[in-house]
Design a protein around this motif. Sequence first.
Motif, short mmCIF file in Angstrom:
data_model
loop_
_atom_site.label_atom_id
_atom_site.label_comp_id
_atom_site.label_asym_id
_atom_site.label_seq_id
_atom_site.Cartn_x
_atom_site.Cartn_y
_atom_site.Cartn_z
N PRO A 1 49.79 -20.41 12.24
CA PRO A 1 49.36 -19.59 11.10
C PRO A 1 48.00 -18.94 11.37
CG PRO A 1 50.10 -21.76 10.37
CD PRO A 1 50.05 -21.79 11.86
N MET A 2 47.77 -17.81 10.71
CA MET A 2 46.55 -17.02 10.93
C MET A 2 45.29 -17.85 10.70
SD MET A 2 45.10 -14.28 11.88
CE MET A 2 46.46 -13.17 11.98
N LYS A 3 45.25 -18.62 9.63
CA LYS A 3 44.06 -19.41 9.30
C LYS A 3 43.75 -20.40 10.43
CE LYS A 3 40.75 -20.35 6.49
NZ LYS A 3 39.64 -19.41 6.44
N ASP A 4 44.81 -21.01 11.01
CA ASP A 4 44.62 -21.94 12.12
C ASP A 4 44.09 -21.22 13.36
OD1 ASP A 4 45.54 -23.95 10.48
OD2 ASP A 4 47.54 -24.06 11.40
N VAL B 1 39.49 -20.20 17.02
CA VAL B 1 38.56 -19.28 17.67
C VAL B 1 37.13 -19.62 17.25
CG1 VAL B 1 37.81 -16.86 17.83
CG2 VAL B 1 40.24 -17.43 17.95
N GLU B 2 36.93 -19.87 15.97
CA GLU B 2 35.60 -20.21 15.47
C GLU B 2 35.11 -21.53 16.05
OE1 GLU B 2 33.99 -21.12 11.10
OE2 GLU B 2 34.88 -19.11 11.32
N LYS B 3 35.97 -22.54 16.06
CA LYS B 3 35.62 -23.86 16.58
C LYS B 3 35.30 -23.79 18.08
CE LYS B 3 37.49 -28.53 17.09
NZ LYS B 3 38.66 -29.38 16.92
N SER B 4 36.01 -22.94 18.81
CA SER B 4 35.79 -22.78 20.25
C SER B 4 34.59 -21.90 20.55
CB SER B 4 37.04 -22.18 20.90
OG SER B 4 38.15 -23.00 20.69
N ILE C 1 44.15 -8.45 18.66
CA ILE C 1 45.43 -8.28 17.98
C ILE C 1 46.02 -9.61 17.51
CG2 ILE C 1 46.84 -8.34 20.07
CD1 ILE C 1 48.57 -6.11 18.68
N LEU C 2 45.70 -10.71 18.21
CA LEU C 2 46.20 -12.02 17.79
C LEU C 2 45.57 -12.50 16.49
CD1 LEU C 2 46.29 -13.87 21.24
CD2 LEU C 2 48.21 -12.90 19.96
N LEU C 3 44.49 -11.82 16.08
CA LEU C 3 43.80 -12.19 14.84
C LEU C 3 43.98 -11.12 13.77
CD1 LEU C 3 40.57 -13.56 16.51
CD2 LEU C 3 42.49 -14.88 15.59
N CYS C 4 44.97 -10.25 13.92
CA CYS C 4 45.20 -9.18 12.97
C CYS C 4 45.99 -9.69 11.76
CB CYS C 4 45.96 -8.02 13.63
SG CYS C 4 46.15 -6.60 12.52
N ARG C 5 45.46 -9.45 10.59
CA ARG C 5 46.13 -9.89 9.35
C ARG C 5 47.27 -8.96 8.96
NH1 ARG C 5 43.64 -13.88 6.55
NH2 ARG C 5 41.63 -14.54 7.33
N ASN C 6 47.35 -7.77 9.58
CA ASN C 6 48.42 -6.83 9.26
C ASN C 6 49.75 -7.19 9.92
OD1 ASN C 6 46.53 -5.44 7.83
ND2 ASN C 6 46.34 -3.76 9.27
N ILE C 7 49.70 -8.08 10.91
CA ILE C 7 50.92 -8.50 11.58
C ILE C 7 51.50 -9.69 10.84
CG2 ILE C 7 51.91 -9.43 13.71
CD1 ILE C 7 49.74 -7.95 15.24
N LYS C 8 52.75 -9.55 10.45
CA LYS C 8 53.42 -10.63 9.74
C LYS C 8 53.80 -11.73 10.71
CE LYS C 8 55.11 -7.69 6.11
NZ LYS C 8 56.23 -7.01 5.52
#
Length: 184
Positions: free
Chosen positions: A2-5, A10-13, A44-51
Amino acid sequence: MPMKDRENLVEKSECSFLCLKSGHQSLKCYSKVTCLECGERHHILLCRNIKQQTVLPIEKEAAEIVSLPNGDQAIANASKTPSVMLLILTVLIRGNGRKQKARVIIDTASQRSYILKNTAKEMKYKRESWEYLQHSLFGGENTGVCKHDVFTLYLTSCDGSYNCRFKVSLLSVKVFHRQSPRSI
């Protein structure tokens, strides 16, 4: 994932949300990459527009994530497969009374043609000019400005039915493995 994970990982790393490399944040990231989906400044892996897409179960080996060496990240597929198929054509290169069989790699996405330093030397090609280039690499990385010698390459199909000439830039790298016929 999921996006949040993904964002939390990314933030934790302590990685940039733009290039996904560690050691800096997006505000200090020099990468010129923008999202291919929405055009914003994030990977792109962090894009919220991608379902979120449902992934069908596949073999475990194919589903494993392969990490790239030295922390390099690129928008490319990483694979454990030792073989890579490239579009290659065997041709004759000509010049200065010489003729030599060579393999050319056809890269339809490339904007320039290159010749190996050893091949240009063996064919006794004379530098006609030079140009300064900065190469854009995967992941938005850029090389410094490099000076490249420019030659005219004379190429003929092996059956002699096609001839052409075009400008090539000198590529002086040692990553190509020398085999016969030579790669140009």
